[in-house]
Design an enzyme around this catalytic site. Structure first.
Site, PDB file in Angstrom:
ATOM      1  N   HIS A  48      -6.657  37.783  -6.447  1.00 12.99           N
ATOM      2  CA  HIS A  48      -6.035  38.834  -7.251  1.00 12.99           C
ATOM      3  C   HIS A  48      -4.886  39.512  -6.507  1.00 12.99           C
ATOM      4  CE1 HIS A  48      -6.263  41.547 -10.723  1.00 12.99           C
ATOM      5  NE2 HIS A  48      -5.939  42.514  -9.899  1.00 12.99           N
ATOM      6  N   TYR A  51      -2.357  36.107  -4.357  1.00 13.78           N
ATOM      7  CA  TYR A  51      -1.767  34.986  -5.103  1.00 13.78           C
ATOM      8  C   TYR A  51      -1.830  33.683  -4.294  1.00 13.78           C
ATOM      9  CZ  TYR A  51       0.116  38.545  -8.269  1.00 13.78           C
ATOM     10  OH  TYR A  51       0.240  39.577  -9.172  1.00 13.78           O
ATOM     11  N   HIS A  94      -6.394  42.588 -17.341  1.00 19.41           N
ATOM     12  CA  HIS A  94      -7.662  43.230 -16.982  1.00 19.41           C
ATOM     13  C   HIS A  94      -8.777  42.453 -17.675  1.00 19.41           C
ATOM     14  CE1 HIS A  94      -9.088  47.228 -15.152  1.00 19.41           C
ATOM     15  NE2 HIS A  94      -8.330  46.598 -14.285  1.00 19.41           N
ATOM     16  N   ASP A 116       1.808  51.896 -12.859  1.00 17.76           N
ATOM     17  CA  ASP A 116       2.850  51.048 -12.276  1.00 17.76           C
ATOM     18  C   ASP A 116       4.232  51.474 -12.744  1.00 17.76           C
ATOM     19  OD1 ASP A 116       1.231  49.417 -10.744  1.00 17.76           O
ATOM     20  OD2 ASP A 116       0.978  47.902 -12.295  1.00 17.76           O
ATOM     21  N   ASP A 272       1.027  53.146  -6.569  1.00 16.94           N
ATOM     22  CA  ASP A 272      -0.211  53.293  -7.328  1.00 16.94           C
ATOM     23  C   ASP A 272      -1.360  52.662  -6.551  1.00 16.94           C
ATOM     24  OD1 ASP A 272      -2.210  53.129  -9.377  1.00 16.94           O
ATOM     25  OD2 ASP A 272      -1.456  51.143  -9.882  1.00 16.94           O
ATOM     26  N   ASP A 500       5.581  38.403 -17.224  1.00 15.83           N
ATOM     27  CA  ASP A 500       4.569  37.448 -17.669  1.00 15.83           C
ATOM     28  C   ASP A 500       3.187  37.812 -17.159  1.00 15.83           C
ATOM     29  OD1 ASP A 500       4.269  36.452 -14.984  1.00 15.83           O
ATOM     30  OD2 ASP A 500       6.016  35.192 -15.289  1.00 15.83           O
ATOM     31  N   GLY A 537       5.401  40.409 -13.006  1.00 19.13           N
ATOM     32  CA  GLY A 537       4.301  39.848 -13.763  1.00 19.13           C
ATOM     33  C   GLY A 537       3.019  39.832 -12.980  1.00 19.13           C
ATOM     34  N   ASN A 538       2.119  38.957 -13.384  1.00 23.31           N
ATOM     35  CA  ASN A 538       0.760  38.982 -12.891  1.00 23.31           C
ATOM     36  C   ASN A 538       0.156  37.598 -13.078  1.00 23.31           C
ATOM     37  OD1 ASN A 538      -2.243  39.654 -14.402  1.00 23.31           O
ATOM     38  ND2 ASN A 538      -1.976  40.360 -12.330  1.00 23.31           N
TER      39      ASN A 538
END
Length: 738
Positions: A48, A51, A94, A116, A272, A500, A537-538
């Site tokens: 998480h 990456y 999430h 964020d 954050d 994304d 993105g994530n």
């Protein structure tokens, strides 16, 4: 400080670390780690946060353009929207928490993405979400649980966003059996800031104070980042304590306090506390600046008794920030947060050692070099194998199945969970707060807000056809970029950039890793061809339960700018007697189509042809035609083809249509050829509109708007029946258990 941990193999298993990881940790520290240090490495080296499986595939994304102010690597991306203003936006997942505890999982996802945004100095002005659930149609336990998840996630998103006073203006919700074991909850927030007043997550200047602000720290969410870096099993319901608990009222106070703070010159950097909490925020801030940091964990405001340094570093309690301030500003900053009834405490300072030094009541309890935690995290070039299932799918066509009359197919598709209106969901969200919403959920295609500060409008859309991504992981990901951009263009806005959320299964499965690699290639290709760079993105992996992974789901959110907030193009019929044009080439393309899934009960076939030149020509036609005030509405033809696009336009407007579309096969009214749109034009503007058409552009005048019936070739349905199918079907299904 260092001591041999008991039962080290069990500790490594609990922290999802390998023996090689442990060996590397000892090399970095030049000694054995203690439990706090092991927890830090575990969190920062989790999938998480690090990456580690995806990093090799993410390099090479187009990230630059003249309008990009900040690309990937910060809390959110930033683009210039003109006149000294910027749009700050990002999308994150999430998924795991929302499957375990739908209300809090979804709520804290919304809270985290909003932090964020305002961490960057922007006031959040719009939320979207991209939601994926399993089958909700049946009377079995699986569908009943999925309906429970839909209700819980919806309540969580609405509860948090509404309390924050940020409108949720759109998104998408889809359903497929592949999500029965793992739902996906992707949250997007966009904020507005002055382009020269963006704040970044850094900690620099030796001796500058490090200040903790926001809510107190508890044990909720402990180990959340590690939990989200593994697959689910039957035992996963025991993970409920790893789900964070949110308080939107505290977040609202934190937002206002931060925006007040940003008007001063006290702040060096701010971050954050999201995944991995105090660990990730402190290490990322120090890492970006090449500095070190001292933190006194006993000074961190605590919500629970007998908390340990390990608890403080790894808790994922919500509504918290870490900031680096100018020396001497401490009391002024604390006063601002106390005014908003929030905790604030000086917990440390910036150093030049390059190390993170943690103290507990005056004694050093951990010391870790900052750079290696991020720079030497494992980068895994995992094995990749082209999935065997693809060969069997490619040759399948609709001709392999018994023909169904178009009328019957139309009646089925207008009740499909993918097609029907989700008002039951989006009416629980406040879409009009802040009074800037021009085009909201339910109004089709992109959502739009006005920017009061410069008279422009921002259009945004979140999209992904997961069936396309299943039958062609590269082409499907490219198609998600294309459709998201097309939806924005249909509102008259110029697509400028994307964020994304790459949701995939277990990266330890070579076939899943191949899907992920191909998806990244598709996004890179489409973003380069369409000049819509990726600005953040994530990645969410391990969306798998009991060995079954979700379909590849690279959710794409595109943001575009319309120079005139008073000239936003709608997507449903506007007036009786207006002409309807179909722009774009239509072929008998049914691979991955809604028709094939709902009528043939199969997800298979070849992906419809992608042509970037045709796509851009369509965008330009609609954007320029709108600027000339020649168009009444524009709606892309995607899932369900021209027939379902027209059905949506008719249902949402209450106006019928009479359409005769040229087809080679009568079923082609449901085909899903790309780069197509239905455009409505007043009769007096038809000549001027047709003069804009390029000779190479396929276009057909297919009919007119009006009446109380929808007629599309051999299909007929009254507006009354269509609207009942469209507006009431979802409510009937989702409330089945209530």
């Amino acid at each position: 400080m260092s001591q041999q941990l008991p039962d080290i193999q069990k500790q490594l298993a609990n922290h999802k670390l390998s023996s090689d990881d442990y060996k590397h940790i000892k090399e970095i520290l030049k000694r054995e780690p203690n439990l706090v240090e092991l927890g830090i490495f575990s969190a920062m080296w989790s999938e998480h946060c690090s990456y580690k499986s995806s990093k090799v595939h993410l390099s090479g994304f187009p990230t630059k353009a003249s309008w990009v102010i900040q690309g990937p690597g910060e809390n959110a991306g930033v683009i210039d929207i003109g006149d000294g203003y910027a749009a700050v936006f990002k999308m994150e997942s999430h998924n795991h928490p929302s499957f375990i505890e739908p209300y809090q999982g979804a709520a804290t996802g919304v809270g985290g993405i909003m932090r964020d945004i305002f961490t960057m100095g922007a006031r959040p002005v719009a939320n979207l979400n991209a939601l994926r659930f399993g089958n909700i149609m049946n009377d079995d336990k699986v569908s009943a649980h999925q309906r429970y998840l839909v209700r819980g996630v919806t309540a969580g998103i609405g509860g948090y966003g509404n309390c924050m006073g940020v409108p949720t203006i759109g998104g998408e919700t889809s359903f497929d059996e592949c999500y029965n074991g793992n739902i996906l909850v992707n949250a997007f927030t966009l904020g507005i800031a002055k382009s020269d007043e963006i704040f970044y997550g850094k900690a620099e200047g030796t001796g500058n104070p490090v200040i903790y602000v926001g809510a107190k720290t508890g044990r909720d969410g402990l180990g959340g980042a590690v939990m989200s870096s593994d697959s689910f099993t039957e035992e996963s319901k025991s993970l409920r304590p790893t789900v964070q608990v949110g308080d939107p009222f505290t977040e609202k106070l934190l937002l206002e306090a931060c925006l007040e703070l940003f008007k001063t010159d006290y702040v060096i950097g701010i971050q954050d506390m999201g995944a991995a909490g105090l660990t990730s925020s402190s290490f990322e801030m120090a890492g970006r600046s090449g500095s070190g940091m001292i933190m006194h964990l006993d000074k961190v405001p605590a919500r629970e008794q007998n908390m340990t340094p390990y608890d403080f570093m790894l808790s994922e309690s919500q509504e918290r920030m870490l900031l680096c301030a100018k020396k001497g500003s401490e009391q002024a900053i604390i006063a601002i947060f106390e005014k908003w009834d929030l905790d604030a405490a000086v917990v440390g300072e910036v150093t030049d050692t390059g190390n993170m030094e943690l103290f507990w009541h005056g004694e050093k309890c951990a010391e870790v070099p900052v750079a290696p935690v991020s720079e030497e995290a494992p980068v895994l070039n995992r094995p990749m194998t082209r999935p065997a299932y693809l060969d069997a799918l490619a040759s399948v066509t609709i001709d392999d199945f018994e023909k169904v009359p178009n009328q019957e197919a139309f009646e089925t598709l207008t009740k499909s969970m993918e097609v029907v209106d989700k008002a039951w969901i989006y009416t629980q969200y406040d879409s009009m707060v802040q009074t800037n919403t021009i085009k909201k959920g339910g109004m089709l295609d992109a959502s739009v807000i006005r920017v009061k500060e410069n008279g422009k409008a921002l259009a945004m859309s979140a999209d992904c056809n997961v069936r396309y991504c299943y039958i062609d992981p590269k082409g499907g990901a490219a198609a998600a970029v294309i459709e998201s951009g097309r939806n924005v263009a249909m509102s008259g806005a110029r697509p400028l950039a994307i964020t994304d959320c790459l949701n995939y299964g277990n990266p330890e499965n070579p076939e899943v890793m191949w899907q992920f690699g191909q998806g990244c290639l598709g996004i890179k290709e489409a973003c380069a061809e369409l000049t819509t760079p990726v600005i953040g993105g994530n990645v969410s992996l391990y969306n798998e339960t009991n060995g079954i992974s979700v379909f590849p789901t690279p959710s794409i959110a595109t943001v575009g700018v319309n120079d005139d907030q008073n000239n936003v193009l709608m997507s449903s019929f506007q007036g009786e007697g207006n002409a309807l044009y179909l722009v774009g080439e239509s072929q008998s393309e049914f691979g991955g189509s809604l028709y094939m899934k709902e009528i043939c009960h199969k997800v298979a076939g070849m992906l419809p042809t992608i042509n970037y030149k045709n796509e851009l020509a369509l965008w330009d036609l609609v954007i320029e035609g709108n600027k000339k005030h020649l168009l009444e509405c524009a709606k892309d033809a995607s899932s369900g083809g021209v027939a379902i696009a027209l059905a949506k336009m008719a249902a949402t407007s209450g106006l019928g249509c009479d359409v005769d579309m040229s087809v080679e096969d009568e079923r082609d009214i449901f085909a899903e050829s790309m780069s197509r749109a239905i455009i409505e034009v007043k009769p007096e503007n038809c000549e001027a509109f047709e003069a804009m058409l390029d000779e190479s552009m396929a276009v057909e005048k297919i009919g007119t708007v009006g009446g109380d019936t929808v007629v599309i070739n051999d299909v007929t349905m009254s507006i009354t029946q269509l609207q009942d199918n469209y507006f009431n079907t979802f409510k009937r299904v989702i409330e089945r258990d209530l």
